[in-house]
Design a protein around this motif. Sequence first.
Motif, mmCIF file in Angstrom:
data_model
loop_
_atom_site.group_PDB
_atom_site.id
_atom_site.type_symbol
_atom_site.label_atom_id
_atom_site.label_comp_id
_atom_site.label_asym_id
_atom_site.label_seq_id
_atom_site.Cartn_x
_atom_site.Cartn_y
_atom_site.Cartn_z
ATOM 1 N N ALA A 184 29.131 59.512 -46.769
ATOM 2 C CA ALA A 184 30.191 60.093 -47.594
ATOM 3 C C ALA A 184 30.828 58.958 -48.373
ATOM 4 O O ALA A 184 30.924 57.833 -47.883
ATOM 5 N N LEU A 185 31.246 59.248 -49.594
ATOM 6 C CA LEU A 185 31.875 58.240 -50.427
ATOM 7 C C LEU A 185 33.012 58.882 -51.202
ATOM 8 O O LEU A 185 32.833 59.916 -51.846
ATOM 9 N N ALA A 186 34.171 58.264 -51.101
ATOM 10 C CA ALA A 186 35.324 58.679 -51.891
ATOM 11 C C ALA A 186 35.810 57.450 -52.653
ATOM 12 O O ALA A 186 35.976 56.380 -52.075
ATOM 13 N N VAL A 187 36.018 57.605 -53.945
ATOM 14 C CA VAL A 187 36.485 56.511 -54.785
ATOM 15 C C VAL A 187 37.805 56.924 -55.418
ATOM 16 O O VAL A 187 37.911 58.012 -55.990
ATOM 17 N N TYR A 188 38.768 56.047 -55.288
ATOM 18 C CA TYR A 188 40.083 56.281 -55.886
ATOM 19 C C TYR A 188 40.316 55.250 -56.977
ATOM 20 O O TYR A 188 39.938 54.086 -56.842
ATOM 21 N N ARG A 189 40.952 55.682 -58.052
ATOM 22 C CA ARG A 189 41.357 54.769 -59.118
ATOM 23 C C ARG A 189 42.808 55.065 -59.449
ATOM 24 O O ARG A 189 43.158 56.225 -59.717
ATOM 25 N N ASP A 190 43.623 54.035 -59.355
ATOM 26 C CA ASP A 190 45.055 54.194 -59.612
ATOM 27 C C ASP A 190 45.657 55.308 -58.760
ATOM 28 O O ASP A 190 46.502 56.075 -59.220
ATOM 29 N N GLY A 191 45.197 55.407 -57.512
ATOM 30 C CA GLY A 191 45.739 56.398 -56.590
ATOM 31 C C GLY A 191 45.208 57.804 -56.756
ATOM 32 O O GLY A 191 45.651 58.724 -56.068
ATOM 33 N N HIS A 192 44.243 57.996 -57.647
ATOM 34 C CA HIS A 192 43.695 59.336 -57.886
ATOM 35 C C HIS A 192 42.226 59.381 -57.474
ATOM 36 O O HIS A 192 41.448 58.474 -57.817
#
Length: 184
Positions: free
Chosen positions: A8-16
């Motif tokens: 599983a992979l989750a990527v956040y950018r600037d908290g989103h």
Amino acid sequence: HRLLPGAALAVYRDGHLVLDIVAGWADTQRAVPVAADSLFLLFSGTKPLVAVALLQQVGLGKVSLDDPVALYWPDFARNGKERVTIRHILTHTGGFPNTPPGLEPVRWQDLAAATSMVASMPLEWPAGSATSYHFVTQHWVIAELVRRLDAAHRPIDRYVREEITGPLGMDDTWIGMPRDQEHR
């Protein structure tokens, strides 16, 4: 062919959240696919959690990195380990990297047996003289130190849950997964 587990992979950018994907098998034997709420075993990924627990004790002024482990756990001083420091434990330079002889993996969750065997094991080389991954002994030493330093004498799994993962909202992170979550 279900030979490899999933991920599983989750990527956040600037908290989103910008990417959230899962693929593969949560259980290759039963052909259960990975789901968004699947859990993964961390194994050595718990080392940062227990290190934070010990470093919290440093931050509270209860222990110093250059204090001998035996100052807080006198029985640990056996067989040449009297000069092993907290810093040695955190940096894998303690000199006792291997699992104690006779401590089989089925007994690894028996903290009393594990800590007793770690306390009695000898050094393989002088503390601080070499680096070698203390793949299981580090966890047991830190767990025992945190238990002794914590005013409530909580076991490491409870301490980490109450002081680190819980406050951070890491609701699906445990040291020792609860049985009621094994289906995930």
